[in-house]
Design an enzyme around this catalytic site. Sequence first.
Site, short mmCIF file in Angstrom:
data_model
loop_
_atom_site.label_atom_id
_atom_site.label_comp_id
_atom_site.label_asym_id
_atom_site.label_seq_id
_atom_site.Cartn_x
_atom_site.Cartn_y
_atom_site.Cartn_z
N LEU A 15 0.82 -1.20 0.00
CA LEU A 15 0.00 0.00 0.00
C LEU A 15 0.86 1.26 0.00
CD1 LEU A 15 -3.09 0.23 0.14
CD2 LEU A 15 -2.85 0.73 2.56
N SER A 16 2.16 1.09 0.26
CA SER A 16 3.06 2.23 0.41
C SER A 16 3.88 2.41 -0.86
CB SER A 16 3.97 1.97 1.62
OG SER A 16 5.18 2.70 1.53
#
EC number: 2.5.1.18
Lengths: 214, 228
Positions: A15-16
């Site tokens: 997600l990063s």
Amino acid sequence: MGPLPRTLELFYDVLSPYSWLSFEVLCRYQNIWNINLRLQPSLIAGIMKDSGNKPPALLPRKAQYLASDINLLRQHLQVPIQLPKDLFSVLLEKGSLSAMRFLTAVNLEHPEMLEKVSRELWMRIWSRAAKKAGMSAEQARGLLEKISTPTVKNKLKETTEAACKYGAFGLPVTVAHMDGQTHMLFGSDRMELLAYLLGEKWMGPVPPAVNARL
Amino acid sequence: MGPLPRTLELFYDVLSPYSWLSFEVLCRYQNIWNINLRLQPSLIAGIMKDSGNKPPALLPRKAQYLASDINLLRQHLQVPIQLPKDLFSVLLEKGSLSAMRFLTAVNLEHPEMLEKVSRELWMRIWSRVRDEDISEPQSILTAAKKAGMSAEQARGLLEKISTPTVKNKLKETTEAACKYGAFGLPVTVAHMDGQTHMLFGSDRMELLAYLLGEKWMGPVPPAVNARL
């Protein structure tokens, strides 16, 4: 025999976006520097909660900056990263629990596949083009079944807690173990500093391809 | 005559340790790259207020990380930066309004002194050898004199810091940083080929080199003769 390779732990979450950048640069250098790169799938939501931090995208000017920063870094780092159309939905609603449990399961059962599968997941979220990682449908199904088991859930929890113990307030976090010391570095922009600490040569984010170390 | 130098604006506040790091690296490269470095004294407190952001040191793990990060960067960047004993007091209580107004006055009247005076103010707060105050008038005068200003010049500028001209100039510069999208400092703005690139932090220097088409030789480039 030369000096022992130094262990580098990379704590990351798909997600990063900055985790992807750290990942690619370190993957490039793992066959150039005398290091042993250990990928550590973690949950950024858990790190935020534990540290009291908030996702930067929640502040309007940081969200704006993130967009332009990622665009520039795409070119400089040569990673095909682009912001999804539904950025806020991706970052703040959908989450990455299943994906990171899946990668935890991969790490437990087929660690040699972890790099490729991680990349594939990043490509799906953060790139308009996605390739297949080469996992058989059977393997994938088997792993998907495992992601709700206590073993996998606990392993992801432990890894995330380990990142927190190192002082993480976000991801990516790179932990270098060397000469009895531990250095925690946050962000994808500490790679040149990392080279300095390791006593290795920094050749920019896209080093010339080198033969694998013998 | 070669291509025109590209203008780089550096928005900074002496209260910001990472601003010092950006400042030193860019000062080293100003005689190596084809750039025109324009120092822009700004108020980080104003940027925080305008953007809705908060100083990172307020989050315990960020404060902890900042300490170790600065320690490592001191060695890597060869800047004598250390956290003051009363870090929280410096960052969150005393502030930098007088200091940044003083630098604004220096920029207006003796811009050729701005680099040295800025450095002296950073040294006062962020160098353990000193660990000194910057909020009192006498502190500012001492820094200015150390930078090579005469006592007379320094006092003259200090008197100006409460004038509308200086107050407004600092306000305008801070607003300019906000218009570029700043949510903190340091902010480097590169003007090139009709484009404007805003880069946040002291860790975008290699990317800046890439954008400028210049060579990155690390944060401590070999000393080079001034450009002819």
